[in-house]
Design a protein around this motif. Sequence first.
Motif, PDB file in Angstrom:
ATOM      1  N   VAL A 166       0.854  -1.177   0.000  1.00 35.26           N
ATOM      2  CA  VAL A 166       0.000   0.000   0.000  1.00 35.26           C
ATOM      3  C   VAL A 166       0.892   1.230   0.000  1.00 35.26           C
ATOM      4  N   THR A 184       0.385   5.226   0.317  1.00 36.51           N
ATOM      5  CA  THR A 184      -0.616   6.224   0.675  1.00 36.51           C
ATOM      6  C   THR A 184      -0.150   7.593   0.217  1.00 36.51           C
ATOM      7  N   ILE A 213      -7.112   1.613  -3.791  1.00 33.95           N
ATOM      8  CA  ILE A 213      -7.802   0.560  -3.039  1.00 33.95           C
ATOM      9  C   ILE A 213      -8.562   1.120  -1.839  1.00 33.95           C
ATOM     10  N   ASP A 214      -8.286   2.358  -1.465  1.00 37.61           N
ATOM     11  CA  ASP A 214      -9.020   3.011  -0.390  1.00 37.61           C
ATOM     12  C   ASP A 214      -9.072   4.502  -0.717  1.00 37.61           C
ATOM     13  N   PRO A 215     -10.240   5.005  -1.161  1.00 39.75           N
ATOM     14  CA  PRO A 215     -10.342   6.400  -1.580  1.00 39.75           C
ATOM     15  C   PRO A 215     -10.432   7.361  -0.391  1.00 39.75           C
ATOM     16  N   ARG A 253     -11.959   9.637   2.273  1.00 34.93           N
ATOM     17  CA  ARG A 253     -13.221   9.662   3.013  1.00 34.93           C
ATOM     18  C   ARG A 253     -13.117  10.771   4.053  1.00 34.93           C
ATOM     19  N   ASN A 303     -10.367   8.612   5.818  1.00 32.10           N
ATOM     20  CA  ASN A 303      -9.112   8.431   5.095  1.00 32.10           C
ATOM     21  C   ASN A 303      -8.771   9.767   4.476  1.00 32.10           C
ATOM     22  N   GLU A 349      -5.125   5.594  -1.013  1.00 28.81           N
ATOM     23  CA  GLU A 349      -4.237   4.452  -0.857  1.00 28.81           C
ATOM     24  C   GLU A 349      -4.273   3.627  -2.126  1.00 28.81           C
ATOM     25  N   TYR A 350      -3.084   3.347  -2.641  1.00 30.97           N
ATOM     26  CA  TYR A 350      -2.933   2.600  -3.888  1.00 30.97           C
ATOM     27  C   TYR A 350      -2.417   1.204  -3.578  1.00 30.97           C
TER      28      TYR A 350
END
Length: 139
Positions: free
Chosen positions: A7, A9, A56-58, A60, A70, A74-75
Amino acid sequence: MSIHRGVLTTLFVASVMVSPTLGSVQGSASADSGTATTNAVSQPLRYTAPVRAPVIDPFRMPNGPFGAGNRGLEYGTVGGEPVFAPASGIIAFVGPVGGRLVLTIRHPDGLLSSLTGLSSTTWSTGQVVLGGDHVGTAA
């Protein structure tokens, strides 16, 4: 054979202190050596993804200053993938934070980009980086 996905970030935050000398970032940087030259070539500020990997996690929005959320993107990266500067700026910080290697770029518009989860970088604080320059390797 399995590929371990890591990951990376990217955190974009508003800068509290903006230096007026960062009004325009000038220079050209060598992606191989990480050094900057001052040949007065300017590049317009444009943000791009720092890696060629899926989000994988936009972002927020948190429900308060210390709330859950967030604050970045996160890539899903594969170790060893190149990481690129999302926009031109000056390297404001390079070092470990919470056991992870971080590189932070201060951009002329007052934003900071923090790339967290690097395995290596050759850049150091104070160097000029252009958008798209290779700034490190994903862990």
